[in-house]
Motif scaffolding. Structure first.
Motif, short mmCIF file in Angstrom:
data_model
loop_
_atom_site.label_atom_id
_atom_site.label_comp_id
_atom_site.label_asym_id
_atom_site.label_seq_id
_atom_site.Cartn_x
_atom_site.Cartn_y
_atom_site.Cartn_z
N TYR A 44 1.07 -1.27 -0.41
CA TYR A 44 -0.49 0.16 -0.05
C TYR A 44 0.85 1.51 -0.09
CZ TYR A 44 -4.33 -2.35 1.20
OH TYR A 44 -5.54 -3.92 0.89
N GLY A 45 1.74 1.01 0.68
CA GLY A 45 2.66 2.80 0.94
C GLY A 45 3.83 2.39 -0.30
N TYR A 46 3.77 1.58 -1.18
CA TYR A 46 4.24 1.74 -2.63
C TYR A 46 3.87 2.39 -3.69
CZ TYR A 46 7.19 0.12 -6.46
OH TYR A 46 8.47 -0.36 -7.60
N PHE A 47 3.37 3.66 -3.68
CA PHE A 47 2.54 4.86 -3.99
C PHE A 47 3.30 4.73 -5.81
CE2 PHE A 47 2.25 7.44 -0.50
CZ PHE A 47 1.24 6.56 -0.33
N PRO A 48 2.24 4.78 -6.56
CA PRO A 48 2.65 5.40 -7.90
C PRO A 48 3.22 6.57 -7.96
CG PRO A 48 0.23 5.05 -7.98
CD PRO A 48 0.49 5.15 -6.67
N ARG A 49 4.04 6.79 -9.52
CA ARG A 49 4.99 7.64 -9.76
C ARG A 49 4.48 8.46 -11.00
NH1 ARG A 49 8.05 7.08 -14.76
NH2 ARG A 49 7.59 4.76 -15.73
N ARG A 50 3.33 7.92 -11.32
CA ARG A 50 2.63 9.24 -11.94
C ARG A 50 1.31 8.68 -12.71
NH1 ARG A 50 3.56 9.10 -17.78
NH2 ARG A 50 4.63 7.81 -18.28
N TYR A 51 0.40 8.91 -13.19
CA TYR A 51 -0.99 8.43 -13.45
C TYR A 51 -0.86 8.86 -15.24
CZ TYR A 51 -1.50 8.10 -8.78
OH TYR A 51 -1.74 8.18 -7.77
N LEU A 52 -1.87 8.00 -15.55
CA LEU A 52 -2.21 7.78 -17.34
C LEU A 52 -3.63 8.47 -16.99
CD1 LEU A 52 -2.01 8.05 -20.32
CD2 LEU A 52 -2.25 5.73 -19.85
N ASP A 53 -4.34 9.54 -17.11
CA ASP A 53 -5.35 9.73 -17.43
C ASP A 53 -5.93 9.11 -18.56
OD1 ASP A 53 -8.24 11.26 -17.27
OD2 ASP A 53 -7.57 12.92 -16.86
N ARG A 54 -6.61 8.16 -18.65
CA ARG A 54 -7.53 7.46 -20.19
C ARG A 54 -8.92 8.30 -21.10
NH1 ARG A 54 -8.73 5.09 -23.69
NH2 ARG A 54 -8.87 3.37 -24.38
N ARG A 55 -9.36 9.52 -20.14
CA ARG A 55 -9.98 9.67 -20.13
C ARG A 55 -9.39 10.88 -21.62
NH1 ARG A 55 -12.52 12.97 -15.24
NH2 ARG A 55 -9.86 13.53 -15.53
N THR A 56 -7.98 11.38 -21.74
CA THR A 56 -7.40 11.95 -22.55
C THR A 56 -6.88 11.04 -23.52
OG1 THR A 56 -4.95 11.77 -21.69
CG2 THR A 56 -6.98 13.51 -21.24
N VAL A 57 -6.50 9.69 -24.05
CA VAL A 57 -6.20 8.54 -23.96
C VAL A 57 -6.61 9.03 -25.68
CG1 VAL A 57 -6.15 6.48 -25.27
CG2 VAL A 57 -4.96 7.78 -22.54
N LYS A 58 -6.25 9.28 -26.91
CA LYS A 58 -7.37 8.98 -28.80
C LYS A 58 -6.95 7.73 -29.38
CE LYS A 58 -8.06 12.73 -30.52
NZ LYS A 58 -8.38 14.05 -31.04
N SER A 59 -7.62 7.44 -29.84
CA SER A 59 -7.69 6.43 -31.02
C SER A 59 -6.86 7.16 -32.40
CB SER A 59 -9.03 6.17 -31.15
OG SER A 59 -9.59 7.35 -33.05
N VAL A 60 -5.72 6.01 -32.72
CA VAL A 60 -5.09 6.19 -34.27
C VAL A 60 -6.20 7.24 -35.28
CG1 VAL A 60 -3.57 5.85 -35.80
CG2 VAL A 60 -3.24 5.18 -33.89
N ALA A 61 -7.30 6.29 -35.29
CA ALA A 61 -8.17 7.45 -36.20
C ALA A 61 -8.48 8.38 -36.06
CB ALA A 61 -9.10 6.10 -37.05
N SER A 62 -8.65 8.78 -34.92
CA SER A 62 -8.92 10.28 -34.66
C SER A 62 -8.28 11.21 -34.58
CB SER A 62 -9.38 10.56 -33.28
OG SER A 62 -9.10 9.71 -32.28
N LEU A 63 -6.84 10.90 -34.50
CA LEU A 63 -5.36 11.69 -34.11
C LEU A 63 -5.19 13.21 -35.09
CD1 LEU A 63 -2.90 9.61 -34.31
CD2 LEU A 63 -3.99 10.67 -32.41
N ARG A 64 -5.22 14.74 -34.65
CA ARG A 64 -5.01 15.85 -35.42
C ARG A 64 -3.67 15.56 -35.83
NH1 ARG A 64 -8.92 13.16 -37.22
NH2 ARG A 64 -10.73 13.81 -37.60
N ASP A 65 -3.78 16.95 -36.75
CA ASP A 65 -2.07 17.12 -36.98
C ASP A 65 -1.78 18.57 -36.13
OD1 ASP A 65 0.17 17.37 -38.08
OD2 ASP A 65 -0.05 19.91 -39.25
N GLY A 66 -0.64 17.73 -35.17
CA GLY A 66 -0.55 19.22 -34.19
C GLY A 66 -0.57 19.42 -32.66
N GLU A 67 -1.70 17.83 -32.64
CA GLU A 67 -2.43 18.10 -31.22
C GLU A 67 -1.65 17.01 -30.21
OE1 GLU A 67 -5.96 16.04 -31.04
OE2 GLU A 67 -5.17 14.54 -32.48
#
Length: 711
Positions: A44-67
């Motif tokens: 329990y004391g072995y804390f995550p070093r960072r987090y991945l916000d799944r809500r910001t993950v995009k599919s390859v098909a939806s990618l836009r230039d420069g984002e």
């Protein structure tokens, strides 16, 4: 199915081995043990070093230039291509079922090739660009999530914030991925809910808006929202800083309440004579520092004070008044410096005062002749010396004082805790004055020296002008030498400092000994030059410094032995060769060797080649400001708190797991206020409701901070 057990203070997570969790066999248990995880509580004391916000993950098909986006997918192909000039590109094609994203690195192919294998699940983050119809990220941040396929993303639920743990690579056959760790923590929480006993009084936690401990543990591993994650982090940071500050609070109360230190009741002949014979007026900051120190010395409680002041602010004079007061009370004073040359400089400076006061001053270093050392030791033990200045040689076993009342430790950050403690143990509870010419940021002062009373000399002696600092490329070195000729022609003196004594085969640095010979040919024969460095015999260093001080030498060429302690008002030029190789604090100390008179002084930082980003930032900071406290803040932000102080310091810096004393300064202030209020109200932590604090402190902090005692 595992049986759920309640976690209590005297059982549960403190003794349940991780081997009781589903999926933990001997191999995985060994790998966990290498990461310090033996019990469920450790997990329990072995804390995550960072987090991945799944809500910001995009599919390859939806990618836009420069984002700037995050994409999670499976490694399809790995390719290493040869480029021009013998360089190679490293490419990875990532598939998420909706399309292909190409990842490209133009350097680092050798180590990157071992980081990606077909079938690996990887999260990448970066800026999207399109080459034709193919989306691409160049040099993205990446995180190996598992060795599975892109369809095996059972923990990446829509809307979830996914913890990413430090990778465990201690055992080749039992590597624990971030996903495995998540499964393990979830299994543990289902089998053994984190019903930890509280380690803060309920009233205190409520007043500060802190989550209950069990909820904080659940949230930091599996946060429901960024807002809840911030609350969980606040709980752990605040608690960590509270107990670290509680150490300081208990220590300060303990020192204050023990009225067994020698009391300096008398002031008269020596202190009055010192003030009367000063050839200049003291600054208000110096006078205030003397008043605060006198108040401590007369209190009956042991003084434990840190005196901070920028280079040239007059700390030694303040210490001289404290030592004169010791002499007025029939006590001896010891002044310890980290190097022999600095000790000798202080000895000469202090002796100029003491000779006028009728006080006897001696010096004690490790390289003294046996006869001289024996005479000093005898005089010290018999009371023939009022003040002794020296190095760590003063803490050796054979050194005895007749009646030591005051220990002054200069450049205290260069001494370890045990070395400082050894000097204090030369007498029964002598008063202690720590000094530093390296300004300490307020965050470090509170986080590392929180048990000390702090005095800051924030003014400079009158008539001094700020040193003009200029950056010069090594191609402009001839102009710098011409400037030295002009200053010497006006009767001034100069320094040139090099980072090494002798030429290094591995580093392209102009060394002091070789450059000294070259300078003789480059400068006018009329310019009198001498060389000084740490490898010279003590007598030779003393001869050179005396010659420079008496103006028999115009130019002193050396290494960083002249970093601190050298005080020659007629010196107006400091040249630092290969300045990009020096730290910010060291550059500021070197610059402080000039600007000590009423003439305008100059510092030239000569650099070679194209310095890296941090080196350029250091040099530009030196050019922008002469304020040592501002430079210390910059230094701390660049290097981190622990590195600024070095490895010998005690305190909270090395013991913090979640909090950062710079980023979390406001949290530290809140925790410090609560800790000091608690220590004042209940120093023994005996009142109802405080027992949990006492027990938690003893279990987790008392072994680490052994200088504080709870009755």
């Amino acid at each position: 199915m595992q049986k759920t057990r309640k976690i209590t203070a005297d059982g549960g997570p403190f003794d349940i081995p991780v081997t009781e969790l589903r999926g933990v066999g001997p191999g995985k248990a060994a790998a966990l043990r290498q990461s310090g995880i033996v019990t469920v509580a450790d997990l329990y004391g072995y804390f995550p070093r960072r987090y991945l916000d799944r809500r910001t993950v995009k599919s390859v098909a939806s990618l836009r230039d420069g984002e700037q986006v995050t994409v999670v997918g499976s490694v399809d192909t790995v390719l290493r291509e040869k480029g021009g000039r013998g360089r190679s590109r490293f490419k990875v094609r990532l598939s998420d079922g909706s399309g292909i994203l190409e990842l490209v690195w133009f350097r680092g192919a050798s180590y990157l090739s071992g980081s990606f294998r077909p079938g690996d699940t990887v999260a990448v983050h970066g800026k999207v660009g399109f080459f034709g119809r193919l989306p691409q990220m160049q040099h993205p941040e990446y995180e190996r999530l598992d060795g599975g396929t892109s369809g095996d993303l059972d923990l990446f639920h829509t809307g979830a914030i996914v913890p990413l743990y430090p990778s465990s690579r201690h055992l080749k056959k039992a590597t624990i991925s971030s996903r495995s760790m998540r499964r393990l923590v979830r299994n543990a929480m289902q089998a053994f809910p984190p019903l930890f006993p509280e380690n803060l009084p309920e009233e205190l936690a409520g007043r500060c808006g802190l989550l209950p401990l069990g909820q904080a543990y659940r949230t930091i591993h599996f946060p429901e929202s960024p807002e809840m994650l911030e609350k969980a982090l606040l709980r752990f940071k605040w608690t960590e800083l509270f107990y670290a500050q509680l150490y300081f609070a208990l220590r300060r109360v303990s020192v204050r309440d023990r009225k067994d230190a020698v009391r300096f009741n008398r002031s008269g002949r020596h202190t009055a004579a010192l003030y009367r014979t000063l050839p200049f007026c003291m600054t208000e900051a110096q006078k205030n520092a003397v008043r605060e120190i006198y108040r401590d010395l007369r209190s009956g409680s042991r003084m434990n004070r840190l005196l901070q002041g920028d280079v040239g602010s007059g700390k030694t004079l303040v210490a001289m008044f404290a030592m004169a007061l010791a002499a007025d009370n029939g006590l001896q004073a010891a002044f310890m410096a980290p190097t022999e040359i600095l000790a000798f400089q202080h000895y000469l400076s202090i002796r100029r005062f003491t000779e006028r006061l009728g006080l006897k001053t001696g010096i004690l270093t490790g390289r003294q002749q046996k006869k001289e050392r024996r005479e000093t030791l005898t005089s010290l033990e018999e009371g023939g010396l009022d003040i002794v200045v020296g190095t760590h040689a003063m803490i050796e076993e054979g050194v005895r004082f007749r009646k030591l009342g005051l220990a002054v430790i200069d450049e205290q950050h260069r001494f370890g805790v045990l070395q400082r403690k050894a000097l204090q143990e030369k007498s029964h509870r002598p008063h202690v004055l720590l000094m530093t010419a390296t300004p300490i940021p307020r965050t470090l002062t509170m986080g590392v020296f929180g048990d000390l009373d702090v005095t800051v000399i924030d003014g400079m002696p009158g008539g001094r002008k700020p040193v003009v600092t200029g950056l010069r490329h090594e191609s402009e070195r001839a102009e710098v030498l011409e400037f030295i000729r002009e200053e010497v022609g006006k009767g001034r003196q100069a320094y040139i400092v090099y980072p090494l004594v002798e030429e290094s085969e591995k580093m392209d640095i102009r060394a002091a000994t070789e450059s000294f010979a070259q300078l003789r040919g480059e400068l006018s024969p009329e310019i009198r030059m001498e060389l000084i460095h740490g490898q010279m015999p003590s007598a030779e260093k003393e001869r050179v410094m005396n010659a420079f001080r008496s103006r028999e030498v115009d130019l002193l060429v050396g290494t960083t032995v002249i970093e601190v302690g050298v005080d020659v008002a007629n010196a107006t030029v400091m040249v630092v060769e290969h300045a990009e190789r020096f730290g910010l604090s060291q550059l500021h100390q070197l610059r402080g060797r000039v600007g000590r008179g009423d003439c305008q002084s100059y510092c030239f930082l000569v650099y070679g080649g194209a310095p890296g980003n941090q080196a350029r930032e250091r040099l530009r900071a030196m050019e922008r400001t002469n304020d040592g406290f501002r430079l210390s803040e910059i230094d701390a932000s660049m290097r981190g708190a622990g590195n600024v102080l070095g490895t010998e310091q005690s305190g909270t810096v090395s013991g913090l797991k979640v909090a950062d004393i710079e980023r979390d300064y406001d949290i530290m202030c809140s925790a410090r206020k609560a800790a000091f209020a608690l220590a004042e109200r209940d120093p023994g932590l005996r009142e109802p409701g405080h027992c949990m604090v006492r027990d938690y402190y003893r279990r987790h902090y008392h072994d680490r901070f052994t200088l504080a005692d709870i009755a």
